[in-house]
Each structure stands twice: as structure tokens, then as C-alpha cells.
Design an enzyme around this catalytic site. Structure first.
Site, PDB file in Angstrom:
ATOM      1  N   ARG A 176       0.843  -1.214   0.000  1.00 28.61           N
ATOM      2  CA  ARG A 176       0.000   0.000   0.000  1.00 28.61           C
ATOM      3  C   ARG A 176       0.872   1.256   0.000  1.00 28.61           C
ATOM      4  O   ARG A 176       0.563   2.250   0.665  1.00 28.61           O
ATOM      5  CB  ARG A 176      -0.940   0.037   1.212  1.00 28.61           C
ATOM      6  CG  ARG A 176      -1.794  -1.173   1.400  1.00 28.61           C
ATOM      7  CD  ARG A 176      -2.850  -1.354   0.333  1.00 28.61           C
ATOM      8  NE  ARG A 176      -3.489  -2.627   0.543  1.00 28.61           N
ATOM      9  CZ  ARG A 176      -3.038  -3.777   0.003  1.00 28.61           C
ATOM     10  NH1 ARG A 176      -2.011  -3.770  -0.827  1.00 28.61           N
ATOM     11  NH2 ARG A 176      -3.654  -4.898   0.253  1.00 28.61           N
ATOM     12  N   SER A 233     -10.302  -1.597   4.583  1.00 22.35           N
ATOM     13  CA  SER A 233      -9.425  -1.678   5.753  1.00 22.35           C
ATOM     14  C   SER A 233      -8.908  -0.289   6.100  1.00 22.35           C
ATOM     15  O   SER A 233      -8.365   0.407   5.247  1.00 22.35           O
ATOM     16  CB  SER A 233      -8.231  -2.580   5.444  1.00 22.35           C
ATOM     17  OG  SER A 233      -8.692  -3.906   5.308  1.00 22.35           O
ATOM     18  N   GLU A 303      -4.323   3.207   6.537  1.00 23.53           N
ATOM     19  CA  GLU A 303      -4.176   2.978   5.096  1.00 23.53           C
ATOM     20  C   GLU A 303      -5.010   4.033   4.362  1.00 23.53           C
ATOM     21  O   GLU A 303      -4.654   4.474   3.278  1.00 23.53           O
ATOM     22  CB  GLU A 303      -4.690   1.563   4.777  1.00 23.53           C
ATOM     23  CG  GLU A 303      -4.721   1.230   3.313  1.00 23.53           C
ATOM     24  CD  GLU A 303      -5.175  -0.207   3.070  1.00 23.53           C
ATOM     25  OE1 GLU A 303      -4.837  -1.115   3.867  1.00 23.53           O
ATOM     26  OE2 GLU A 303      -5.883  -0.426   2.068  1.00 23.53           O
TER      27      GLU A 303
HETATM   28  C1  LIG Z   1     -15.495  -2.421   0.715  1.00 22.12           C
HETATM   29  C2  LIG Z   1     -14.081  -2.047   0.400  1.00 22.12           C
HETATM   30  C3  LIG Z   1     -13.140  -3.030   0.202  1.00 22.12           C
HETATM   31  C4  LIG Z   1     -11.812  -2.699  -0.101  1.00 22.12           C
HETATM   32  N1  LIG Z   1     -10.912  -3.697  -0.318  1.00 22.12           N
HETATM   33  C5  LIG Z   1      -9.637  -3.374  -0.620  1.00 22.12           C
HETATM   34  C6  LIG Z   1      -8.683  -4.419  -0.854  1.00 22.12           C
HETATM   35  O1  LIG Z   1      -8.981  -5.593  -0.834  1.00 22.12           O
HETATM   36  N2  LIG Z   1      -7.421  -4.040  -1.156  1.00 22.12           N
HETATM   37  C7  LIG Z   1      -7.038  -2.738  -1.223  1.00 22.12           C
HETATM   38  O2  LIG Z   1      -5.866  -2.474  -1.502  1.00 22.12           O
HETATM   39  N3  LIG Z   1      -7.925  -1.738  -1.001  1.00 22.12           N
HETATM   40  C8  LIG Z   1      -9.215  -2.020  -0.711  1.00 22.12           C
HETATM   41  N4  LIG Z   1     -10.112  -1.015  -0.491  1.00 22.12           N
HETATM   42  C9  LIG Z   1      -9.662   0.390  -0.520  1.00 22.12           C
HETATM   43  C10 LIG Z   1      -9.800   1.085  -1.876  1.00 22.12           C
HETATM   44  O3  LIG Z   1     -10.821   0.513  -2.660  1.00 22.12           O
HETATM   45  C11 LIG Z   1      -8.481   1.067  -2.645  1.00 22.12           C
HETATM   46  O4  LIG Z   1      -7.465   1.751  -1.938  1.00 22.12           O
HETATM   47  C12 LIG Z   1      -8.608   1.704  -4.035  1.00 22.12           C
HETATM   48  O5  LIG Z   1      -7.389   1.528  -4.704  1.00 22.12           O
HETATM   49  C13 LIG Z   1      -8.942   3.184  -3.996  1.00 22.12           C
HETATM   50  O6  LIG Z   1      -9.309   3.578  -5.304  1.00 22.12           O
HETATM   51  P1  LIG Z   1     -10.195   4.881  -5.529  1.00 22.12           P
HETATM   52  O7  LIG Z   1     -10.333   5.104  -6.978  1.00 22.12           O
HETATM   53  O8  LIG Z   1     -11.458   4.783  -4.767  1.00 22.12           O
HETATM   54  O9  LIG Z   1      -9.233   5.981  -4.887  1.00 22.12           O
HETATM   55  P2  LIG Z   1      -9.662   7.249  -4.024  1.00 22.12           P
HETATM   56  O10 LIG Z   1     -10.192   6.814  -2.713  1.00 22.12           O
HETATM   57  O11 LIG Z   1     -10.501   8.154  -4.846  1.00 22.12           O
HETATM   58  O12 LIG Z   1      -8.223   7.902  -3.780  1.00 22.12           O
HETATM   59  C14 LIG Z   1      -7.276   7.250  -2.965  1.00 22.12           C
HETATM   60  C15 LIG Z   1      -5.956   8.015  -3.036  1.00 22.12           C
HETATM   61  O13 LIG Z   1      -5.448   7.926  -4.364  1.00 22.12           O
HETATM   62  C16 LIG Z   1      -5.322   9.224  -4.955  1.00 22.12           C
HETATM   63  N5  LIG Z   1      -5.699   9.077  -6.358  1.00 22.12           N
HETATM   64  C17 LIG Z   1      -6.864   8.575  -6.846  1.00 22.12           C
HETATM   65  N6  LIG Z   1      -6.819   8.553  -8.183  1.00 22.12           N
HETATM   66  C18 LIG Z   1      -5.618   9.057  -8.550  1.00 22.12           C
HETATM   67  C19 LIG Z   1      -4.982   9.299  -9.813  1.00 22.12           C
HETATM   68  N7  LIG Z   1      -5.582   9.018 -10.960  1.00 22.12           N
HETATM   69  N8  LIG Z   1      -3.737   9.829  -9.818  1.00 22.12           N
HETATM   70  C20 LIG Z   1      -3.115  10.133  -8.651  1.00 22.12           C
HETATM   71  N9  LIG Z   1      -3.669   9.936  -7.431  1.00 22.12           N
HETATM   72  C21 LIG Z   1      -4.913   9.404  -7.383  1.00 22.12           C
HETATM   73  C22 LIG Z   1      -6.249  10.109  -4.149  1.00 22.12           C
HETATM   74  O14 LIG Z   1      -5.844  11.468  -4.216  1.00 22.12           O
HETATM   75  C23 LIG Z   1      -6.109   9.508  -2.757  1.00 22.12           C
HETATM   76  O15 LIG Z   1      -4.929   9.964  -2.152  1.00 22.12           O
HETATM   77  C24 LIG Z   1     -11.433  -1.328  -0.200  1.00 22.12           C
HETATM   78  C25 LIG Z   1     -12.406  -0.330  -0.007  1.00 22.12           C
HETATM   79  C26 LIG Z   1     -13.712  -0.682   0.279  1.00 22.12           C
HETATM   80  C27 LIG Z   1     -14.737   0.414   0.454  1.00 22.12           C
END
Ligand SMILES: Cc1cc2nc3c(=O)[nH]c(=O)nc-3n(C[C@H](O)[C@H](O)[C@H](O)COP(=O)(O)OP(=O)(O)OC[C@H]3O[C@@H](n4cnc5c(N)ncnc54)[C@H](O)[C@@H]3O)c2cc1C
Length: 311
Positions: A176, A233, A303
Site C-alpha cells: 500500500r 481496511s 491505510e
Molecule cells: C469495501 C471495500 C473493500 C476494499 N478492499 C480493498 C482491498 O482488498 N485491497 C485494497 O488495496 N484496497 C481495498 N479497499 C480500498 C480502496 O478501494 C483502494 O485503496 C482503491 O485503490 C482506492 O481507489 P479509488 O479510486 O477509490 O481511490 P480514491 O479513494 O478516490 O483515492 C485514494 C488516493 O489515491 C489518490 N488518487 C486517486 N486517483 C488518482 C490518480 N488518478 N492519480 C493520482 N492519485 C490518485 C487520491 O488522491 C487519494 O490519495 C477497499 C475499499 C472498500 C470500500
């Protein structure tokens, strides 16, 4: 909701949607938090590049995918949010067998697309409710797989609207964790956002991959509180241990502050059970850290990304 369509404020030549004073709880999976001063959803890649060039160099910029790992404090985000989900959504199989996915493509779509093209190794993306951009930033992963393990190269855009292609060797990649090596070394490197990535997957059998996706999703339904707003998480797992185990051991399952609660189903999840504020969630995160440290001696690190100003 105090949301103004402000298309008249869009600089000439832009085709996306610009809105002012937008409630970010609509764009985060916790369904909590403050407002963003302005939010721009580009029409496509070309539009994003033009938009980047209009931004003053000192304008705070937050890129958001599906907001599934994000908490915007109640005082809000003073700056611009760039919303890429449903904006950069190109997904294609290249002639050389790589899959190209733009930053706004959801993990589930990428997983299904790979399976439908008889490519294996992308099944784990199906259960991560984020976008390619968010998964690249977080090096998201589960069940032994991580985003950057299946990545050939990425496409980025800097604040001046210049596009770059980078390879994994340009980054320090960890659990992460991701950081540009030149940034870490303190070299002059402009901030870049991810706009796409090329994924290298192995030849497989679509039927088997689709079954695997189904199994992974069922596993999540039984172990995670998916019926309540959450951000997955909350804490990273410490080396050789699980944050959930330590939180449970510390007697924190069910602990509540305001509308936020440590999930009864999965102790490393904090769920929004009743109109939680971002402060409820952040205070609960702090309380969990303090109690786990007192009871087990282990320091937990979030995280989830917490940004913006307190109210
Ligand atoms: C039910 C549930 C289950 C999950 N399971 C997992 C799992 O199994 N494994 C895991 O690793 N995570 C998990 N997550 C967490 C999350 O889904 C991941 O971290 C995912 O990668 C976040 O993607 P997002 O597009 O929603 O990012 P966001 O939440 O929109 O952004 C997260 C971070 O990334 C940055 N960011 C987003 N897009 C970009 C871009 N294009 N360029 C630069 N920076 C950017 C944002 O500024 C922020 O700092 C889970 C979340 C939920 C709600």
C-alpha cells in the site's frame, strides 16, 4: 445541498463539468465529510490536459477516483478536486496483448474485461471498489496479489499538462505504498497524476477467471460489512500480523463515536452507521490507534487517506 452548476466559469475550450462548493460525501464511500471548493470532471484525456494547463501552479489539487480510500475532513478541501471516475474510462486490448485501462476504469470492470479476453491475473481487482488511478496510487491488492505486480507501465500527466510514460523502476513500490524515486531523492520532480496503465496478464481461461471472481466476491460478502458505508481496511497490517486481530484483541469491536463504529463483522473496518461526520471517523481512528498501542504495544498506521481541514 449547496451545489452550483458553474459552467459559465469554465475557461474557454474546456468540455468537462465544473461545479463549485460540492459535498464530497457524495464522492466518498464513507458517505461523510466536507465540501470541496470546486470539482472538475474532465470530458476525456485531451480535456484533462487542457484543464491542467489552466490551473495556477499553487492551486491545491486532489485527484479522486471512487473515493473508496478517502476521508475529506468536515472543514472541506480548499482547492480543486479532479474527478476521474466516469471521465477517463477507456479500456482496450492492445495488439501486443497488454490491457490498457484509463485511470477512471473501476477495478471490477478491469477484472471482467481481462476474463472476457481469456487473460488471468486480474481477478483480484474485482473486489476492490476503486478505480485504476486509485489502485495505482495505493498499490491496492488482496489475496496475495498487488496492482503493480501486473503492471507493465503507467501514463501520467503533470501540472503543466505534459504526458509521461513511466515504468515500475521509476517508483519505490511497497505494501500500500508508492513513491516516485526521484521525489524521494529530493530531486526536482513535478507532481503527476495517473491517467492510465498497461497491464501484462497471463493467457488463461475466461470461464475459470469468472468463477474465481465469483468466489472472491462471495468471500468478501461473508467477511466484510458491505451493507454499510465504509472505506475498506482502515489500517495497514503490521508486519506478520493483522490489524483486525489486534483491534479485536483490544476489545474495540463495536466501539462507537457519534455515527461511526468499529465494525462488528470485520474489526479493521469502520462503518458509518448513522450520519457520521468525518470527525467521528477520524476520532475513532485515533482512539483505535491509542487503545491498540496501550493493549498490544503495536503502532497501527492508517491505510485510508485523510485530507482537508477540520471544522
Ligand atoms: C469495501 C471495500 C473493500 C476494499 N478492499 C480493498 C482491498 O482488498 N485491497 C485494497 O488495496 N484496497 C481495498 N479497499 C480500498 C480502496 O478501494 C483502494 O485503496 C482503491 O485503490 C482506492 O481507489 P479509488 O479510486 O477509490 O481511490 P480514491 O479513494 O478516490 O483515492 C485514494 C488516493 O489515491 C489518490 N488518487 C486517486 N486517483 C488518482 C490518480 N488518478 N492519480 C493520482 N492519485 C490518485 C487520491 O488522491 C487519494 O490519495 C477497499 C475499499 C472498500 C470500500
Amino acid at each position: 445541498m449547496n451545489m452550483t452548476e458553474a459552467t459559465n466559469l469554465i475557461p474557454q475550450g474546456l468540455r468537462g463539468k465544473l461545479r463549485m462548493d460540492v459535498d464530497m460525501s457524495r464522492y466518498t464511500s464513507w458517505r461523510a465529510g466536507g465540501h470541496a471548493q470546486r470539482i472538475y470532471q474532465p470530458a476525456d484525456m485531451a480535456d484533462l490536459i487542457v484543464f491542467s494547463r489552466t490551473l495556477p501552479a499553487d492551486e491545491p489539487l486532489l485527484t479522486v477516483g471512487l473515493g473508496s480510500n478517502l476521508l475529506v475532513r468536515d472543514g472541506g478541501w480548499r482547492g480543486t478536486v479532479l474527478l476521474l471516475h466516469a471521465a477517463l474510462s477507456e479500456l482496450r486490448l492492445e495488439a501486443d496483448g497488454l490491457i490498457y485501462a484509463q485511470a477512471g476504469v473501476p477495478g471490477a470492470k478491469l477484472a471482467r474485461f481481462a476474463a472476457n479476453n481469456n487473460l488471468r491475473g486480474a481477478e483480484f481487482f474485482a473486489g476492490i471498489p476503486g478505480t485504476v488511478g486509485g489502485m495505482l496510487t495505493m498499490n491496492a491488492g488482496c489475496y496475495g496479489s498487488e496492482t503493480w505486480n501486473v503492471l507493465e507501465r503507467v501514463q501520467t500527466v503533470d501540472r503543466n499538462g505534459n504526458m509521461h510514460e513511466r515504468t515500475p523502476s521509476d517508483y519505490e513500490i511497497g505494501y500500500r505504498h508508492l513513491q516516485r524515486i526521484d521525489e524521494k531523492a529530493g530531486l526536482n520532480s513535478a507532481a503527476e497524476i495517473f491517467v492510465g496503465g498497461w497491464f501484462r496478464l497471463e493467457k488463461g481461461d475466461g470461464e475459470i477467471s469468472r468463477k474465481e471472481i465469483k468466489t472472491l466476491l462471495n468471500k468478501r460478502i461473508t467477511t466484510q460489512p458491505l451493507n454499510l458505508p465504509n472505506a475498506g481496511s482502515v489500517f495497514r497490517n503490521p508486519p506478520h500480523d493483522h490489524a483486525a486481530r489486534l483491534i479485536e484483541l483490544s476489545g474495540l469491536k463495536g466501539r462507537r463515536i457519534g455515527g461511526a463504529q468499529v465494525s462488528e463483522k470485520h474489526a479493521n473496518f469502520i462503518v458509518n452507521i448513522d450520519h457520521a461526520t468525518a470527525a467521528d471517523i477520524e476520532n475513532l481512528i485515533e482512539e483505535v490507534r491509542t487503545v491498540v498501542k496501550q493493549k498490544t504495544g503495536v503502532e497501527l498506521y492508517p491505510e485510508v487517506r485523510i485530507i482537508g481541514e477540520k471544522k
